[in-house]
Design a protein around this motif. Structure first.
Motif, PDB file in Angstrom:
ATOM      1  N   LEU A  16     -47.158  52.196 -68.017  1.00  9.13           N
ATOM      2  CA  LEU A  16     -48.003  51.050 -67.928  1.00  9.13           C
ATOM      3  C   LEU A  16     -50.030  51.606 -66.906  1.00  9.13           C
ATOM      4  O   LEU A  16     -50.696  50.857 -67.482  1.00  9.13           O
ATOM      5  CB  LEU A  16     -47.636  50.049 -65.960  1.00  9.13           C
ATOM      6  CG  LEU A  16     -46.488  49.296 -67.021  1.00  9.13           C
ATOM      7  CD1 LEU A  16     -45.554  48.559 -65.589  1.00  9.13           C
ATOM      8  CD2 LEU A  16     -47.176  48.893 -68.283  1.00  9.13           C
ATOM      9  N   LEU A  19     -51.812  52.339 -70.197  1.00  9.86           N
ATOM     10  CA  LEU A  19     -52.390  51.218 -71.560  1.00  9.86           C
ATOM     11  C   LEU A  19     -53.303  50.742 -70.475  1.00  9.86           C
ATOM     12  O   LEU A  19     -53.979  50.426 -71.128  1.00  9.86           O
ATOM     13  CB  LEU A  19     -50.702  49.796 -71.545  1.00  9.86           C
ATOM     14  CG  LEU A  19     -49.836  50.521 -72.129  1.00  9.86           C
ATOM     15  CD1 LEU A  19     -48.329  49.076 -71.690  1.00  9.86           C
ATOM     16  CD2 LEU A  19     -49.893  50.406 -73.169  1.00  9.86           C
ATOM     17  N   ALA A  22     -56.211  53.006 -71.280  1.00 13.26           N
ATOM     18  CA  ALA A  22     -56.233  52.621 -73.106  1.00 13.26           C
ATOM     19  C   ALA A  22     -57.182  51.195 -73.013  1.00 13.26           C
ATOM     20  O   ALA A  22     -57.806  51.165 -73.963  1.00 13.26           O
ATOM     21  CB  ALA A  22     -54.965  52.424 -73.905  1.00 13.26           C
ATOM     22  N   PRO A 115     -57.434  54.578 -78.945  1.00 10.05           N
ATOM     23  CA  PRO A 115     -58.198  53.335 -77.856  1.00 10.05           C
ATOM     24  C   PRO A 115     -59.295  53.011 -78.344  1.00 10.05           C
ATOM     25  O   PRO A 115     -59.819  51.966 -78.598  1.00 10.05           O
ATOM     26  CB  PRO A 115     -57.672  53.440 -76.165  1.00 10.05           C
ATOM     27  CG  PRO A 115     -57.035  54.596 -76.192  1.00 10.05           C
ATOM     28  CD  PRO A 115     -56.845  55.340 -77.023  1.00 10.05           C
TER      29      PRO A 115
END
Length: 172
Positions: A16, A19, A22, A115
């Motif tokens: 998480l 993420l 990113a 990313p």
């Protein structure tokens, strides 16, 4: 709590947090790569997302500080969790090396390089999609962002740097 009972939740937390890393990295690349002429066209549409994006870009230094503070908090949390995990499974003499190498690879590949490439490749649509979440982050981290904004402007002035360091990214 035994060693294996924290493994699952810790790995979920790391995913998480990656993420989120990113998100911050791709947002930075996307928003700062937008051409001015596209921004003018987007603000003519006058959607809530385009107005929010325009507001964020109106203060590029604060926007950059927001993204960097968010990204660094997330990356430090990843480092802390992975270091604690590695310390439970690897002999003490190797903990720092294994944790540093593994976190470096994770963050560089999944939190930065891929990313940022995505953000550059989808700058217009991604910028509009992330504008409101970034504005929420900016408000949530407001005192911290304000503090770093003031400190970095002061230090930049002190060393004779350019106060508008973000400007070249917005003028392309």
């Amino acid at each position: 709590m035994n060693t294996y009972s924290i493994l699952g939740p810790s790995l979920v937390a790391v995913v998480l947090l990656l993420l989120l890393s990113a998100f911050f990295s791709s947002s930075e690349s996307a928003i700062f790569s937008l051409p001015d002429d596209w921004m003018e066209t987007a603000t003519e549409d006058s959607t809530k997302d385009s107005r929010t994006l325009q507001q964020l870009r109106s203060n590029p230094h604060r926007l950059l500080v927001t993204l960097l503070v968010g990204n660094n908090l997330v990356n430090i949390a990843i480092t802390s969790i992975v270091t604690l995990l590695v310390a439970r499974f690897i002999p003490p003499g190797f903990t720092v090396v294994v944790a540093t190498l593994s976190v470096s690879v994770l963050i560089l590949v999944f939190g930065e390089i891929v990313p940022k490439s995505y953000g550059l490749g989808h700058a217009e649509s991604w910028s509009l999609r992330v504008a409101r979440p970034i504005s929420y982050v900016e408000r949530a981290l407001g005192p911290l962002v304000a503090l770093f904004d003031i400190i970095t402007r002061w230090l930049t002035t002190l060393i004779g740097g350019d106060q508008q360091i973000e400007k070249p990214y917005l003028d392309e």
